[in-house]
Scaffold this motif. Sequence first.
Motif, PDB file in Angstrom:
ATOM      1  N   UNK A 143      14.386  -9.567  -6.884  1.00 31.57           N
ATOM      2  CA  UNK A 143      14.339  -8.430  -6.412  1.00 31.57           C
ATOM      3  C   UNK A 143      15.217  -8.415  -5.136  1.00 31.57           C
ATOM      4  N   UNK A 144      15.688 -10.196  -4.893  1.00 32.27           N
ATOM      5  CA  UNK A 144      17.180  -9.852  -4.054  1.00 32.27           C
ATOM      6  C   UNK A 144      17.862  -9.276  -4.336  1.00 32.27           C
ATOM      7  N   UNK A 145      18.781  -9.619  -5.760  1.00 39.31           N
ATOM      8  CA  UNK A 145      19.660  -8.723  -6.555  1.00 39.31           C
ATOM      9  C   UNK A 145      19.582  -7.605  -6.167  1.00 39.31           C
ATOM     10  N   UNK A 146      18.650  -7.055  -6.571  1.00 34.96           N
ATOM     11  CA  UNK A 146      19.096  -5.831  -6.637  1.00 34.96           C
ATOM     12  C   UNK A 146      17.825  -5.087  -5.528  1.00 34.96           C
ATOM     13  N   UNK A 147      18.081  -5.839  -4.172  1.00 41.69           N
ATOM     14  CA  UNK A 147      17.463  -5.780  -2.965  1.00 41.69           C
ATOM     15  C   UNK A 147      17.739  -4.149  -2.385  1.00 41.69           C
ATOM     16  N   UNK A 184       2.059   1.879   2.711  1.00 41.52           N
ATOM     17  CA  UNK A 184       3.156   0.617   2.859  1.00 41.52           C
ATOM     18  C   UNK A 184       4.893   1.533   3.025  1.00 41.52           C
ATOM     19  N   UNK A 185       4.594   2.070   2.182  1.00 45.26           N
ATOM     20  CA  UNK A 185       5.984   2.897   3.293  1.00 45.26           C
ATOM     21  C   UNK A 185       6.729   2.457   4.484  1.00 45.26           C
ATOM     22  N   UNK A 186       5.792   2.931   4.830  1.00 45.39           N
ATOM     23  CA  UNK A 186       6.286   2.838   6.564  1.00 45.39           C
ATOM     24  C   UNK A 186       7.119   1.019   6.676  1.00 45.39           C
ATOM     25  N   UNK A 187       6.442   0.047   5.665  1.00 46.30           N
ATOM     26  CA  UNK A 187       6.763  -1.307   6.440  1.00 46.30           C
ATOM     27  C   UNK A 187       7.994  -1.604   5.168  1.00 46.30           C
ATOM     28  N   UNK A 188       7.880  -1.078   4.092  1.00 42.41           N
ATOM     29  CA  UNK A 188       9.690  -1.145   3.150  1.00 42.41           C
ATOM     30  C   UNK A 188      10.078  -2.103   3.730  1.00 42.41           C
ATOM     31  N   UNK A 189      11.225  -1.670   5.011  1.00 43.96           N
ATOM     32  CA  UNK A 189      12.577  -2.748   5.357  1.00 43.96           C
ATOM     33  C   UNK A 189      11.934  -4.110   5.418  1.00 43.96           C
ATOM     34  N   UNK A 190      10.492  -4.065   5.775  1.00 47.49           N
ATOM     35  CA  UNK A 190       9.604  -5.516   6.226  1.00 47.49           C
ATOM     36  C   UNK A 190       8.943  -6.480   4.722  1.00 47.49           C
ATOM     37  N   UNK A 191       8.959  -5.414   4.029  1.00 52.46           N
ATOM     38  CA  UNK A 191       8.721  -5.935   3.248  1.00 52.46           C
ATOM     39  C   UNK A 191       9.464  -6.542   1.513  1.00 52.46           C
ATOM     40  N   UNK A 230      12.909  -7.484   2.278  1.00 49.91           N
ATOM     41  CA  UNK A 230      13.188  -8.793   2.353  1.00 49.91           C
ATOM     42  C   UNK A 230      12.481 -10.038   2.521  1.00 49.91           C
ATOM     43  N   UNK A 231      10.878  -9.379   3.233  1.00 48.89           N
ATOM     44  CA  UNK A 231       9.533 -11.020   3.183  1.00 48.89           C
ATOM     45  C   UNK A 231       9.439 -11.270   2.032  1.00 48.89           C
ATOM     46  N   UNK A 232       9.026 -10.368   0.691  1.00 52.10           N
ATOM     47  CA  UNK A 232       8.095 -10.760  -0.038  1.00 52.10           C
ATOM     48  C   UNK A 232       9.538 -11.761  -0.707  1.00 52.10           C
ATOM     49  N   UNK A 233      10.627 -11.845  -1.098  1.00 51.46           N
ATOM     50  CA  UNK A 233      11.104 -12.577  -1.877  1.00 51.46           C
ATOM     51  C   UNK A 233      11.251 -13.236  -1.015  1.00 51.46           C
ATOM     52  N   UNK A 234      11.273 -13.681   0.197  1.00 50.05           N
ATOM     53  CA  UNK A 234      11.364 -14.754   0.959  1.00 50.05           C
ATOM     54  C   UNK A 234      10.297 -15.256   1.085  1.00 50.05           C
TER      55      UNK A 234
END
Length: 146
Positions: A30-34, A47-54, A56-60
């Motif tokens: 996910x991070x390589x292809x962020x 969940x689309x409106x939270x896409x930026x948060x998701x 970065x947070x899911x791989x973290x």
Amino acid sequence: MNRSFIFTQKYLKFVSFLYIILFVYTATSKLIHIEQFHVRVAKMPFISEYSSLIAWSVPAIEILIAGLFLFPKYILSALYSSFSLMSIFTVYIIIVLRYSDSIPCSCGGVISTMSWKEHISFNCGFIALSLIGILLIEKNKKYVTN
């Protein structure tokens, strides 16, 4: 030491290894292809409106949980966290498949080649692994050190 404790320790090492591989692999992908991951999450229903948060947070979170598995005193926390994360992923997939016309796969690597039925089965297998680990620790609590 009794047999149950020895089995539990071996099982926990095995499950820890599997989860570390899974979470490090998927988080890295996910991070390589962020940017691609972010675009896919942005197209997902509910969940689309939270896409930026998701994005970065899911791989973290996956990396954090993988790290917890490296420390014996945090194995139970890692198992509960893995159980929760995999359950959330699975319930989300089932809800979206039930109530949406399409769902883009935002998974990384080889996992993205699975059908949705295979993906749900795969997730359920990992959910079962973590649940069994939790139950084994609870059963052997007097032997397992925190």
